[in-house]
Design a protein around this motif. Structure first.
Motif, short mmCIF file in Angstrom:
data_model
loop_
_atom_site.label_atom_id
_atom_site.label_comp_id
_atom_site.label_asym_id
_atom_site.label_seq_id
_atom_site.Cartn_x
_atom_site.Cartn_y
_atom_site.Cartn_z
N PRO A 174 0.82 -1.21 0.00
CA PRO A 174 0.00 0.00 0.00
C PRO A 174 0.86 1.26 0.00
N GLN A 175 0.35 2.30 -0.63
CA GLN A 175 1.06 3.57 -0.66
C GLN A 175 1.11 4.17 0.74
N VAL A 176 2.16 4.95 0.97
CA VAL A 176 2.27 5.68 2.24
C VAL A 176 1.30 6.85 2.17
N THR A 177 0.39 6.90 3.10
CA THR A 177 -0.63 7.95 3.12
C THR A 177 -0.65 8.62 4.48
N GLU A 178 -1.46 9.67 4.57
CA GLU A 178 -1.66 10.31 5.86
C GLU A 178 -2.26 9.31 6.84
N LEU A 179 -1.79 9.36 8.06
CA LEU A 179 -2.31 8.44 9.07
C LEU A 179 -3.73 8.80 9.46
N PRO A 180 -4.54 7.81 9.83
CA PRO A 180 -5.87 8.13 10.33
C PRO A 180 -5.77 9.02 11.56
N VAL A 181 -6.73 9.91 11.71
CA VAL A 181 -6.72 10.81 12.86
C VAL A 181 -7.98 10.59 13.68
N ALA A 182 -7.82 10.76 14.97
CA ALA A 182 -8.97 10.78 15.88
C ALA A 182 -9.25 12.23 16.21
N ILE A 183 -10.48 12.66 16.08
CA ILE A 183 -10.83 14.07 16.28
C ILE A 183 -11.65 14.20 17.57
N PRO A 232 0.53 7.35 25.03
CA PRO A 232 1.88 7.85 24.76
C PRO A 232 2.33 7.63 23.32
N ASN A 233 1.59 6.81 22.58
CA ASN A 233 1.98 6.54 21.20
C ASN A 233 1.36 7.51 20.19
N VAL A 234 0.54 8.43 20.67
CA VAL A 234 -0.09 9.37 19.76
C VAL A 234 0.47 10.77 19.96
N GLU A 235 0.26 11.60 18.96
CA GLU A 235 0.68 12.99 19.00
C GLU A 235 -0.41 13.85 18.37
N ILE A 236 -0.37 15.13 18.67
CA ILE A 236 -1.34 16.05 18.08
C ILE A 236 -0.90 16.36 16.66
N SER A 237 -1.78 16.15 15.73
CA SER A 237 -1.47 16.48 14.34
C SER A 237 -2.02 17.85 13.94
N SER A 361 -7.05 16.98 16.57
CA SER A 361 -6.78 15.77 15.79
C SER A 361 -5.51 15.11 16.28
N THR A 362 -5.58 13.81 16.55
CA THR A 362 -4.40 13.07 17.00
C THR A 362 -4.12 11.93 16.03
N ARG A 363 -2.86 11.52 15.99
CA ARG A 363 -2.46 10.40 15.15
C ARG A 363 -1.28 9.71 15.82
N LEU A 364 -0.93 8.54 15.31
CA LEU A 364 0.21 7.83 15.86
C LEU A 364 1.51 8.58 15.61
N LYS A 365 2.39 8.48 16.56
CA LYS A 365 3.75 9.00 16.35
C LYS A 365 4.50 8.07 15.38
N PRO A 366 5.57 8.54 14.79
CA PRO A 366 6.42 7.61 13.99
C PRO A 366 6.94 6.51 14.90
#
Length: 488
Positions: A174-183, A232-237, A361-366
């Motif tokens: 799969p192509q690298v895309t924007e990570l899903p976000v939780a709002i 701790p694995n998420v960050e604010i996007s 909006s939050t998403r996983l950190k790298p």
């Protein structure tokens, strides 16, 4: 296309089955099936070492190629004679009768008690049905020369000519895309001094004596941010701040105040949580007519006539600031609304329209793939399809973990061509052809999906369709390999 059986293949010929005549075994060694162009070839060695055959007895052994739908092709027959029958055959006294029923490729005399091997070679025109999964060669025997096979087949060996088992599938990365976000959305009523845009996070007394205390309302936003980042694995996007103003005063002035007040709040939040400027965004709704309309609909202390007149005013098209200003002027001056405006709309309803809405909006950190392998077990909704496939690649393709990951990807991305393609490939590799066909209906036109369709067509014996699919897969190495298997 070749099948080599190096081990001894043998089946007993019971004395009762052959009318108490021959005893012992006929065995086979070095069995090979293969196709050369339009010809089916069979090679084997008959081993007669344990066969005992009376002088006046004979056995005719005939290989028969069988298809899945009753197709049959009999290959030339080997005649095994006892001593007296052998001499009779050489003199020609039984040849004519045998030739009426069989195409005898060779005749041998059995020397009882001695090792004896008879090479056998035969060919016949190749038919597409020979590619069927259950196509096989059966060895049948006749002990009377009458053309009737006696008892059971001596041996039935699957052809396995269909090359599907040697074909290669291809996974679609799969192509690298924007990570899903939780709002996480919320609303706060941050106060500002009249006609000012400066934010006061601490208690403040305005020039007109008004006391402003924003601590509780700012805490609403800050608590929401902290809650959104408890993992701790998420960050604010992204944090989006939208300021809403009420309709009084000129529209352009309200636009200025709402926009700059939102910017002040966004800058405060960014500094408070050490966020980069590209993470915080702000905007404004200069006059909050949408929520004003809802207030009118929900109001219980106005007459039906007032409600209808107010809704007609609110719903009247507005094409620019002047139109909004005209609406606000009518609210203040029109006899239908003036008193309600002074007693209710301006002092009670409009203050509720001045609010700040925020969306966090939050998403996983790298994260490394090994860490993602843990997250997919508890929070797969936070992962992209590319991340899920990277996790799958951590495991052997035939492992339960690989399967679970591919199925998780399909569950969370059911409309993705990539997820459907990879799920179909997994089902193909597992021999679940019907399920693979269903998944390929939603897999799109990518090379990996067309390669899978070609393998599926090969399995079904539709080689013309298979070639079309392999051609459609372009330069995909696996497709070129598979095409060669059915083009030779």
């Amino acid at each position: 296309m070749k099948k080599l059986l190096s081990a001894l293949l043998a089946a007993s010929i019971s004395a009762s089955a052959l009318a108490a005549a021959p005893t012992g075994n006929i065995a086979m060694e070095n069995v090979e099936f293969f196709r050369t162009g339009d010809v089916f070839n069979l090679k084997l060695d008959y081993v007669l070492d344990s066969l005992r055959l009376g002088s006046n007895r004979q056995i005719l052994v005939t290989p028969v190629v069988e298809g899945s739908d009753g197709q049959q092709v009999a290959l030339p027959t080997l005649l095994i004679n006892g001593r007296n029958m052998h001499y009779a055959y050489e003199r020609g006294t039984i040849r004519r009768n045998l030739l009426q029923n069989y195409d005898i490729t060779s005749e041998v005399r059995r020397y009882n008690g001695k090792p004896q091997t008879v090479p056998y070679r035969a060919e016949t025109p190749f038919h597409e049905w020979m590619y069927a999964t259950d196509a096989a060669v059966s060895l049948r025997y006749d002990t009377c020369g009458c053309g009737r096979f006696a008892g059971q087949d001596i041996l039935r060996v699957p052809l396995n000519l269909n090359p599907v088992g040697r074909m290669k599938t291809a996974w679609l990365t799969p192509q690298v895309t924007e990570l899903p976000v939780a709002i996480h959305e919320g609303k706060a009523r941050v106060q500002f001094e009249v006609d000012k845009t400066e934010l006061h996070p601490e208690p403040y007394v305005c020039r007109n004596g008004q006391r402003i205390d924003n601590r509780a309302q700012l805490a609403v936003i800050e608590d929401s941010i902290r809650y959104a980042t408890t993992d701790p694995n998420v960050e604010i996007s992204r944090i989006e701040i939208t300021g809403y103003a009420s309709p009084e005063s000129p529209y352009t002035h309200n636009d200025f105040l709402a926009t700059n007040r939102s910017r002040a709040l966004a800058e405060y939040i960014g500094q408070r949580f050490n966020l980069s400027k590209d993470v915080t965004a702000y905007g404004a709704v200069p006059e909050n007519w949408v929520e004003f309309r809802q207030q009118v609909v929900d109001a219980k202390d106005i007459t039906p006539k007032q409600r209808a007149d107010l809704l007609a005013l609110i719903d009247r098209p507005a094409y620019g600031p002047a139109d909004y200003d005209e609406k606000e002027r009518e609210l203040r001056t029109d006899p239908r609304f003036a008193e309600l405006y002074r007693t209710t709309i301006l002092p009670k309803w409009f203050p509720q329209l001045r609010a700040t809405k925020f969306a966090i909006s939050t998403r996983l950190k790298p994260l490394p793939d090994e860490k993602l392998a843990e997250i997919i077990l508890k929070s797969p909704e936070k992962m992209s399809l590319n991340q899920m496939f990277r996790v799958a690649r951590l495991y052997p393709e035939d492992s339960p973990e690989f399967r679970r990951t591919i199925e998780t990807a399909l569950k969370y991305y059911p409309d993705s061509e990539e997820a459907n393609t990879n799920a179909a490939v997994w089902e193909l590799n597992s021999g679940n052809y019907d399920r693979a066909a269903q998944l390929l209906e939603r897999a799109g036109d990518n090379p990996e999906a067309n390669n899978a369709r070609g393998i599926l067509a090969t399995k079904r014996g539709d080689f013309e369709a298979a070639l079309r699919y392999f051609d459609a897969a372009g330069n995909l190495p696996e497709a070129r390999h598979n095409k060669a298997l059915i083009s030779q």
